[in-house]
Design an enzyme around this catalytic site. Structure first.
Site, short mmCIF file in Angstrom:
data_model
loop_
_atom_site.label_atom_id
_atom_site.label_comp_id
_atom_site.label_asym_id
_atom_site.label_seq_id
_atom_site.Cartn_x
_atom_site.Cartn_y
_atom_site.Cartn_z
N GLU A 103 0.81 -1.21 0.00
CA GLU A 103 0.00 0.00 0.00
C GLU A 103 0.86 1.27 0.00
OE1 GLU A 103 -2.60 -0.24 3.30
OE2 GLU A 103 -4.01 1.19 2.40
N ILE A 126 2.09 -9.51 2.28
CA ILE A 126 1.98 -10.85 2.85
C ILE A 126 0.59 -11.05 3.42
CG2 ILE A 126 2.76 -10.35 5.20
CD1 ILE A 126 4.79 -12.81 4.44
N ASP A 127 -0.09 -9.96 3.75
CA ASP A 127 -1.41 -10.04 4.38
C ASP A 127 -2.53 -10.29 3.38
OD1 ASP A 127 -0.34 -9.59 6.90
OD2 ASP A 127 -0.57 -7.42 6.76
N HIS A 271 8.25 -13.13 12.80
CA HIS A 271 8.98 -12.93 11.56
C HIS A 271 9.23 -14.19 10.75
CE1 HIS A 271 9.71 -8.67 11.79
NE2 HIS A 271 9.69 -8.84 13.10
N GLN A 273 7.15 -16.02 9.62
CA GLN A 273 6.12 -16.09 8.58
C GLN A 273 6.52 -15.38 7.29
OE1 GLN A 273 1.94 -15.33 10.53
NE2 GLN A 273 3.54 -14.68 11.94
N ARG A 274 7.47 -14.48 7.35
CA ARG A 274 7.75 -13.70 6.14
C ARG A 274 9.13 -13.95 5.57
NH1 ARG A 274 5.68 -8.43 7.56
NH2 ARG A 274 5.85 -8.16 5.35
#
Lengths: 341, 341, 341, 341
Positions: A103, A126-127, A271, A273-274
C-alpha cells in the site's frame, strides 16, 4: 529502455522471483538495461544503486527477502524528496521504474506517476489485503508456515490437555488467520474484521476439551475482543488501539486459563512467517507478475499495476491498489465457523 | 437426509479434507447422517461401507490418501452394475451421493444422475486438467513436491556439471511440469501439449553449460519429441503411443548425453507426488469444496459439481467436468519460454 | 509378562516411536501383554489406563506427542502416593513398568525401583541434558525446527538491515542453542552455561553490520547477562532468576537497538520446537530405545535405563540418569566462537 | 600457511559447510590463506583454482553441493599425474591440502601423503560406509529425504491396496535403507549385506495385506535375491552383478505382483537423496569436521583424517578411512526384523 527496479515495505517471499523475471525477460526479449535501486524509495531518493543484470539474478528464485534491500522511506514526507527522485532518475538515465511493494510503496508510485514519472507497479503484501488482485505473493508461504506450526502444536496440545493460542500476522485483515486456521484444523479463528466475545471463545474451548482432543486457537495480531472485555492500562495499547505488551495472543491465553482452569500457552509466529524460500504458488505468481510488469513497461503502459484475476494476469490502474483494503468478507468467516468448538 | 460419500480414481492430497468438511457441516449444520462407501464405485456396487461420522473424520485433515479407499471400478462396464448400485443405495437408505473423483468417477456420476440417482460431484485430479474449475486440490501439493526435488537437484547438477532430467506426472496435460518448472527454475520445460525438438533441447543444454550453472529439464511423462526423432521398438510404447520402457525422461537423458558428450541423469518422481500431507492451498480448497458440496446436496441441487472460479466456489453442471480436458494454453507455455536455455 | 507403559514430563517428538517399538517387540517376540497408563505417574496413581496392543500402535511412528498423554504428577509429593501406585499395579497384574521420561519422571522411577517396583527407564529430554546418554530423542527434531526458523530469518534480517534474536528452549543447558546456532549460521550464540557480556554482543552485532549481511543471535531461554547488566524489577524474574516478562530474547533486542541504533526484533520459538513429526534420527533412536527397553524388561534387568553410547544402545543404572545435568562443555562453546561476529 | 582445499566424488549435503568452517577458522584464528582447487583431484592436476576466502564462503552453509565442484579424476591413473600435482601445488605455494571425499578421494590422499604431500582428510560418503568414523555427513540428510518419501507413500499405498517398493542408495552397504526403513515404518527392508528370499518377502507382503494397511518395502539399490531367484539376461546386470535395467526395485515390484496378484509400484529416489540443503545433524557434523581439519593442518599433523567417535571429533590415520567398508552388522539387521510383515 533503461529501467529502474525497487522493492519497498516489509519483506515477502517472492520479491526476488519478481526481480529475476523482470530482468530475464527485459534483457533477453526486449534488450532493456536495468538499474537496481536499493532499500525502497530511499534508493532513487539518495541515488543508491546496485548493478542488475542476468548474472545478478542467477540463483535468487528460491531465496526469500530481496537482493535490493527494502525500507519504509516515503519521499513525500521529505522536503524536496520528489525533486531529488526525479533528478536521480534523470542522472541514471532511467526511462521507467518498476516498483514492487504494498500500500505505502504503491501509494508513492501512484503519486509519482501523476507527477510524470513512468511507473509500473507490482503488488506485494503478505497479508493479502490489496483489493485489486485475487492474491498477492508471499501470502501462500506465510499460510503454509503457520499451518505447519499448527500441525506441530496439535500433538503438544493433546499430550498435555492444554489450549494453544497461535498468533499470526494480520493487523487489519485476517486472511492469514483464516486460511492457516482452516488448513491447520483450528477450533477457533479470530480476525480483526469482527470483535470476538471472549465468553464464546471460552465456551468453544470447553466444548473441545470434552472430546479427546485439545483446542487450538488461531488469532490475527489485530483481532480484538468485544468492547469492555479487555481491561488494560492505556500504555498497553498501541496507536491503533491494539494490545502491545505481550500481544493479543498472550492476553487470550491468560483469559482462557482463568475461565477454564486449564493451562493455555501462546506461540507468536512473528517474523518466521515472512522469511525464507517461497512456496511454488508464490514463486509462480511472483514470476508471472514480473513477466507481465516488464511487458507493461515495454508497452509504455505506465501508471498501471499487474494483478491476478482467476488464473490470468491483468493490468489495472495503479490507484486501484490503494483504493480499499480487502478484508475477509462475512461469508468466508461464516463458512469457517462450522469448525469452531 | 442420509448421504453416501465415495472417493474414486488415483489418490490425491486433500481427499480426506473434503470428506471431513462434508461430514462436519452435514452433521452439525444440517443434521445429516452419513455412510462411507469404500473403494470408489466398488463400494455402492458391492455394498461395501464403513461408518462415517464426526469421530471418523477427526484428525484426518492433514493426512494424504483417503480413509474411504479408492478404485477405478466402472459400474457401467459391469453387467447389471447400475441396478446393483441403485439397489444398494436403496438398501442403505441413501438419499444422495457425494462423489469425489476425476474424469472417470465424475463420468459415472453424470450418467447415474441422468438415471435418477441424486449425485453431487467434487472434482479431483492431481493433473489440474478439468476444464470446469480454475484449480483442483492435490495439484498444488504435487507442484511443491516436484519443486522441492528440483531445488535439491540444482546443487547436484552444478557440482558435477551434468544435466538432470526430472520426469513429473502429466499424461495429457503439462500443468505440473509447467508450474514446477517455473517454480524450480528449470532451463527447459517439456509438455504433452507440444511435441519438442530434441535438437533444440540439446541446444538449450549447451547454452546453459556456458554459464557456471548446469541444466535442469522438467518433462511431463506424456511429452513426446517431434515425429521421427524417437526410434524405438513398438513394444516400448504403450497404448497412447507413450514411451514405456524407462519412460521419456530416461530417453531424453540418453539423447542429451549423446549430443552433448556430458553426463545426464534422470529422476522419475512418480508416486511421491501424490501422497502425503496436503499444502495449505489444497487443504483450504478441498475443505471449501466439501462445505459447498454438502450445501448443494442439502439444497437438492443434484447433477451439479462444485468448482473454483477466481476465489469463489460455484456450482456447475456435472457434465461440464468431463466435457473437455483443460490443457496448457499456448500463451502460458510461451510465457515460460523466456527462461529456457 | 504383563507390562505397563507410561510417558511423563513435557512432550517430545519420538515418544510414540518408543511406545510402538516396545509393544511391537513385546508382543511379537516375547508374547507380553501391555497396559497403557495415562498421563505419566497420574496413570498408575489413579488407575487410569487405556488399551495398548498392536492395533493401538499402528500408524503412530510419525506422530509427535504421546498417545498415552503426559503430566508432571509426582507420587512422592502426594500422601500415600506410592502405596496407591503399588496397589494399582497389583490390581492390573503388572509385572514391570516401562517409564519414559526426563529427570523428574526417571527420578520417581529410581525411587520406586528402590521400593521394589520393577522398572525399566527410557530417557527423554528435548534439551539433551541427561548425562547418561550421548543423545536423547526429540533434541534433533527441536534443533532442525530452530535451524529452519533461522534459515528463514536470514533473508528477512538482510532485507531490512536489522538484528534478529531467536530465543530457543534450554533453561539449564544450551544444547539446542549451540546446535541450532551452528547449523543456522548464527553470529552470536548465548547459553545458560556462561553469562554473556552485553557489550561484547553489541560489538559482534556492529561488526556484522559492516558486511552486507545482518546479525542473527540465538539465545537459550535460560541465558543471562553478566551480573549487574540487567536492571529489572524483581517481579520480572522468575524463581530461577530468569527474566519472565517477555523473556531474555526481548530484553536482548531492546538492549541491542539502544546500543546500535538499528532495529532489532525477537522471535520466541516456544512450543513449535517440541511438537510434530520427529526427524529420522529421533525416530531411529526412539525405536531402538524401545526395542532395548523391552529386552531389559524381558531379561528382568530392572532398575536400568537404556542409553546411547556412540552407535550402541546400552543399559545403565537408572540412578545415573538423574545424577548430573549434562551441560555444554567449555570446549564445545569455544569451538563455536570462531563464527561469532 | 597457504592451504589448498578440494572436494571429490559424488556430491553430498554438507560439503560447503566443511569448506566454510575450514576457511572461517583458518583465516580468523590462524591467519591462513586459501586456494580452492576445482573439481576434485582434477584441480591440482590441471592447476584449476578459484579464490577462496571469507567472502566466497558467506551464505554457503545451508547450500547443498560444493562450490568447488567435484569429479572422480584419479591422478594415479594418469601418466605423470602425481608429478603434475606436485608441480602445481608448488606453483601455487601450497603448504598443505585439505581433501574432502570418500574412499576414492581419500585413497589418493593416502598415497600422496606417502609421497610427501601434506594432506589432511575429511571423510565424506552419503552411504555412511567408512569404517573409521561413527557417521559421515550427508547420510542423515539422505535418510530424512527417504523417510519423507516413505511417509508420503504410506497414504497412497493404503488408498489403493497396493505394495510400494522404494529403492534407495546403497550399492555395498544398506545404512540408508536400514535407517530410512526404520524411520518410515517400512514392512520389509532389504540390504546388500544379506541376499533376500523373494518368497519370504512375498509372505511378508501377504501378511501385511491382512491388516487394513498396505506394504512398503525399502530396498538398497545393491540388494540381491538368493542365488537363482533372479533369472535375467546377462546384459541386464552391471559389472557388480547388480540389476541394471530398471533396477532391483522394479524387479521386486514385478515379482510381488505376480506372487500376490495385487498391484505393486516402484519409486526410485535417485539423485534427490544427495542434493539440497543439509539437515542440522549434517551441518553441525560437517562444520565440526572442518574446524578440526584446519586444526590438524595448522598443527602439521598430516596424513590424518578427522572422524566422529561418540560425540567427539578425533584424528585417525588417513589409511584407516579406506581400510574396510563399514557394512550393517547382523545385529542391527536382526533388531529391525521385528517390524517386518
Amino acid at each position: 529502455m533503461r529501467i529502474g527496479v525497487l522493492t519497498g515495505g516489509g519483506d515477502c517471499p517472492g520479491l526476488n522471483a519478481v526481480i529475476r523475471a523482470v530482468v530475464r525477460k527485459g534483457v533477453s526479449t526486449y534488450g532493456h538495461e536495468f538499474v537496481g535501486f536499493r532499500d525502497g524509495w530511499r534508493g532513487p531518493l539518495e541515488g543508491l544503486t546496485r548493478p542488475l543484470g542476468i548474472p545478478e539474478v542467477r540463483g535468487i528464485l528460491p531465496r526469500g527477502g530481496t537482493i535490493l534491500g527494502s525500507s519504509r522511506t516515503n519521499p513525500f514526507k521529505i522536503e524536496g524528496g520528489v525533486e531529488r527522485i526525479k533528478a536521480n532518475l534523470a542522472d541514471h538515465g532511467i526511462d521507467a521504474l518498476i516498483a514492487i511493494g504494498g500500500e505505502d510503496t504503491l501509494g508513492v508510485a501512484t503519486k509519482l506517476d501523476e507527477l510524470g514519472v513512468n511507473v509500473v507497479g507490482v503488488p506485494k503484501t503478505i497479508d493479502n489485503d490489496l483489493g485489486a488482485t485475487d492474491y498477492t505473493f508471499g501470502f501462500d508461504t506465510a499460510v503454509n508456515i503457520a499451518m505447519e506450526a499448527i500441525d506441530r502444536l496439535h500433538t503438544t496440545a493433546e499430550s498435555h490437555h492444554r489450549t494453544l493460542v497461535v498468533e499470526v500476522m494480520g493487523r487489519h485483515a485476517g486472511w492469514i488467520a483464516l486460511h492457516a486456521g482452516l488448513a491447520g484444523g483450528a477450533n477457533v479463528i479470530l480476525l480483526p474484521e469482527r470483535n470476538f466475545d471472549i465468553d464464546q471463545v471460552a465456551a468453544y474451548v470447553e466444548k473441545r476439551f470434552q472430546t479427546q482432543y485439545s483446542p487450538i486457537i488461531v488469532v490475527s495480531e489485530g483481532a480484538m475482543p468485544l468492547e469492555g472485555q479487555m481491561v488494560l492500562q492505556n500504555q498497553e495499547k498501541d496507536a491503533f488501539g491494539h494490545v502491545r505488551l505481550g500481544g493479543i495472543g498472550q492476553w487470550l491465553a491468560g483469559e482462557i486459563e482463568e475461565r477454564t482452569g486449564k493451562e493455555a500457552r501462546t506461540v507468536v509466529l512473528g517474523h518466521i512467517q515472512r522469511g525464507g524460500t517461497p512456496t511454488a504458488f508464490d514463486r509462480v505468481l511472483a514470476t508471472r507478475f514480473g513477466l507481465h510488469a516488464i511487458d507493461a513497461a515495454h508497452d509504455g503502459d505506465f501508471g498501471t499495476m499487474v494483478a491476478l484475476r482467476g488464473t490470468d494476469i491483468v493490468r489495472v490502474p495503479l490507484a486501484e491498489a490503494t483504493r480499499e483494503l480487502k478484508t475477509v468478507p462475512v461469508e468466508r468467516y461464516t463458512e469457517a465457523e462450522v469448525f469452531f468448538g
